[in-house]
Design an enzyme around this catalytic site. Sequence first.
Site, PDB file in Angstrom:
ATOM      1  N   GLY A 158      31.796  41.158  33.389  1.00  0.00           N
ATOM      2  CA  GLY A 158      31.359  40.426  34.866  1.00  0.00           C
ATOM      3  C   GLY A 158      31.726  41.096  36.051  1.00  0.00           C
TER       4      GLY A 158
ATOM      5  N   GLY B 142      33.910  41.169  39.679  1.00  0.00           N
ATOM      6  CA  GLY B 142      34.868  40.399  40.386  1.00  0.00           C
ATOM      7  C   GLY B 142      34.619  40.712  41.879  1.00  0.00           C
TER       8      GLY B 142
ATOM      9  N   PHE C  67      35.721  42.724  44.069  1.00  0.00           N
ATOM     10  CA  PHE C  67      35.446  44.072  44.608  1.00  0.00           C
ATOM     11  C   PHE C  67      35.230  45.255  43.406  1.00  0.00           C
ATOM     12  CE2 PHE C  67      36.152  43.587  48.991  1.00  0.00           C
ATOM     13  CZ  PHE C  67      37.166  42.613  48.925  1.00  0.00           C
ATOM     14  N   GLY C  68      34.667  44.674  42.494  1.00  0.00           N
ATOM     15  CA  GLY C  68      34.407  45.651  41.321  1.00  0.00           C
ATOM     16  C   GLY C  68      33.694  44.996  40.098  1.00  0.00           C
TER      17      GLY C  68
ATOM     18  N   VAL D  32      34.020  44.122  35.866  1.00  0.00           N
ATOM     19  CA  VAL D  32      35.246  44.152  34.660  1.00  0.00           C
ATOM     20  C   VAL D  32      34.549  44.284  33.423  1.00  0.00           C
ATOM     21  CG1 VAL D  32      36.600  42.363  33.776  1.00  0.00           C
ATOM     22  CG2 VAL D  32      35.839  42.035  36.361  1.00  0.00           C
TER      23      VAL D  32
ATOM     24  N   ASP E  64      39.560  32.209  46.691  1.00  0.00           N
ATOM     25  CA  ASP E  64      38.526  32.296  45.994  1.00  0.00           C
ATOM     26  C   ASP E  64      38.128  31.410  44.753  1.00  0.00           C
ATOM     27  OD1 ASP E  64      36.208  35.084  45.012  1.00  0.00           O
ATOM     28  OD2 ASP E  64      35.669  33.165  45.969  1.00  0.00           O
TER      29      ASP E  64
END
Length: 991
Positions: free
Chosen positions: A680, A682, A684-685, A687, A809
């Site tokens: 996935g 996130g 900011f990055g 996973v 969020d």
Amino acid sequence: MAFASMSHPYWCIHLQAILIFCITLLWLQYTRVASASGNDTDYLALLKFQESISSDPYHVMSSWNASNHFCNWHGITCSHKHQRVTGLKLRGYGLRGVVSPHLGNLSFLRNLNLDNNSFYGEIPAELGRLFRLQNLTVRNNTLKGDIPINLTRCTEMRQLVLSSNSLTGKIPLEIGSLNKLERLSLFTNKLTGQIPASVWNLTSLLFLTVGFNNFEGSIPEEIGHLKNLSFLSIDGNKFFGELPSSLYNLSSLTVISVASNQLIHGTLPNNLFSNLPNLQVLNLDGNQISGSIPTSITNASFLQTFDISDNYFVGKIPSLEKLKHLQWLNLAGNILGNNFNNDLDFIKSLKNCSELEVLGLANNNFGGVLPDSIANLSTQLVQLAIGGNNIYGTIPATLGKYTNLIALALGFNRLTGTIPASFGKLQKIQLLELGENQFSGEIPISLGNLSQLVELSIPKNNLEGKIPPIFGNWKYLLFLYLSVNNFTGDIPFQDLSVSPLSKLLNLSHNSFNGSLPVEVGALKNLGTMDISENYLFGEIPETIGECISLQNISVLEYLNISFNMLDGEVPTEGVFRNASAISVVGNNKLCGGISELHLKPCPIKLNQQSKHRHLKFSVIIICVAVCVSLLLSSILVIHWRRKENKTSSSTAPTIDQLSKVSYQNLHSATEGFSTINLIGYGSFGSVYKGRLESEDKIVAVKVLNLQKKGAHKSFISECNALKNCRHRNLVKVLTCCSSIDYKGQEFKALVFEYMSNGSLEEWLHMDAESLDHQPRTLGLDRRLNILYDVASALHYLHYECEQPVVHCDLKPSNILLDDDMVAYVSDFGLSRLISTFNGTSNKQNSTTGIKGTIGYAPPEYGIGSEISTQGDVYSFGILVLEMLTGRRPTEEMFKDGLNLHSYVKAAYPNNLWKIVDSVLLPMQVQEKTKSAMEEISIEEPILKHPNEEKAIHSLFGIGIACSVESPKERLNMMDVTRELNRIRNAFRSCE
Ligand SMILES: *[C@@H]1O[C@H](CO)[C@@H](O)[C@H](O)[C@H]1NC(C)=O
Ligand SMILES: *[C@@H]1O[C@H](CO)[C@@H](O)[C@H](O)[C@H]1NC(C)=O
């Protein structure tokens, strides 16, 4: 006329000719039809292929339409004559879908390249029908299942590239029939078993790369048949036994990489490099190979990489003078050298290696002094690791010339003298490790120039004097180890507070004196602070104003102030609530604190003055406590313990080990952050799913994309939020990792518990992409439980956390489900700690622009309002409505003033059956609503189970009340959890 005049035989021949002519005509006609139908077959097969692609983010297939002949479609190559498809190349377009079995009908196909996409499902066995296929490359997708045996029928195959997928099973024995195969590339899959014997008969092979699978067995002598082999990589498997001697006769080899198989043993033949004159890479890292380095290496003039680290090599290093192209020389972790004076003589021979970037000599038996020739290495040098040997003498000041160094590790030797001031020239250095030597003198002030420093480690030396003002420039410092020296003077908190030191500060066992100044409060991200065994005393600063901002700081997880001369009352709040997180012993004048500390009670305060003093003191201690609070506690404590362990076991924390602790671990856990493990994105990055070898645990690794603006901040936010708050419905962070990756770039990641059931998003909006899973449906009871779980988490964040947290969020993709379908709120990358005064965050934080996800973020954030708990309530309300209707708030229908809230509200309370997710309706009603929705009268009881009807009705009510436009009119999470609990109990009791 002519016919009539012909004699019989002529006539006969003529008839024959006519017949042949007719047959030819017919045949021509036939082939025309056949070729038309071949065209059609190709066309249809391509359409089917297109249909099986569910996502084409770059619209590369927009040319795939009827107005265009398929030979002109993007990625298609056709034969000129027959207009048949010979090539299909769609590489790196982010395409998602299954590989259609209809490709097996493209009977003229020679090249199929689907590299670097997200194709999933299995490789269709129908591809085995492509008897003309020469190149099949599908690397870097998410394909699974076995390698189809049928592929071994494609006997024209030259390149079979299946690497970086999730293929399982064994290599088919029949692979031997691909006798034209030149490239067999299977690395980074989950293949098992032995390499079939028939592979060693594929004498055309140039590339054989099977690394990073679970292959086992030994490499047989028959590998010697592969006379053309150039590239052999079998790293990261379970191969065992000796490397076959025939391997050393394959003179075409340029790369041999057999690292990390652990069980490969034996010795290398002395003439290895003479027999393999083209060798450029020899990587044997992490096996059990013994003996000496072959002397023939002296003539290996093409060698670029020689890595024999972590084996059992012994003896002297031959001259490497002729290795002009050497870039990577890693001999670390062997038994090389004899603790003699001339052990490092070979360094002189490296003076011509002008491309050398890595020199790893750590953890061997090298003795003697650092030779002067160490100053003649390539100025390209990036890593120099000589720690963990038996080297004495001083550090030549000339080392300061290696201005490209990122890591310099000289720890765990017997070096003396001072730390050269010339180290101040190492502008790019990130790791400077000099611990456990006998350095004396002061820390040179020039170290203040090392603006990239991440870790400075000089414990256990004889350094002395005051710490110079060096910290101001250290923007990236995470670890500072100055313990067990003779430093004096004040702890330079004022200076330290300028650097973002955020992990570990160990100044213990020195002779620091003075008090704890208020500036200690500025170290607010610090994890572990150990200032024990000094001469600190309890001065109380006059100003306490700064401490107000300290309310934003997480609970301190480890503070050691033992064996000083502090006085006054030990507070009972924060870290001081947990006896195991602090050490205060050996401060005879301290009093009070929690009973487990067994301190004497404080004297009763007699006058205002002393009360004031105590108050101020305790405030300061809280400041200290809070300020040094552990941001990344677990990893830090682990790291710190590891350091301590290393100290006792006297193995050097060399470059290799530092990276193993952090980045390397995660790198191998995720198979090199391979896309097959990507689960996935996130905020900011990315996973990744991974297996932490050390813990034997499946984890989720969130790697921050530090290029992205705000990523650093997000990392801090997430760590802060998760460190502060622990709740059964908040995803647990197992550890944080802040390190340097193989390219020397900064690397930050968070490691979470892996949630086997994925995200709520996947469950709510199952589409073709998740069809390879079991059918997923959520009944009302499960939805109710999930909502309750999420509400409990928010309730905790808003009201029960030490410092209220706004998630910012909340959405289905941030809600994860474990084995038991318990829901966990995750992704705190946008979260904010807020001050308790008014329930809103401070201005500074709220102006950072990123305010959640469209559809779920409350309307007031869009017009610049501050982050607030009511904002989370709005997102929760939308979530409730989404879970009940099965509609995302971002659906296309929601525009021109219609949104999910108003859509539901229009149907509330009497027309809910029209909008409720059909999965939630009893079966017979489902049928009815589907077939004749409009015919059912509103008055008709739709939901047969009254308790279900009631629950759905009440849930809609909550969803609406949480998502009203005005923040003030929304419910709060206390009311929501109470109400959800009531609904849940009522629903259960009627079941
Ligand atoms: C794998 O594919 C992705 C796109 O799906 C691409 O971004 C990435 O660079 C590729 N990795 C490699 C090693 O080629
Ligand atoms: C390899 O080739 C040889 C010679 O053609 C043959 O005898 C042998 O059976 C083959 N081995 C395998 C495992 O296919």
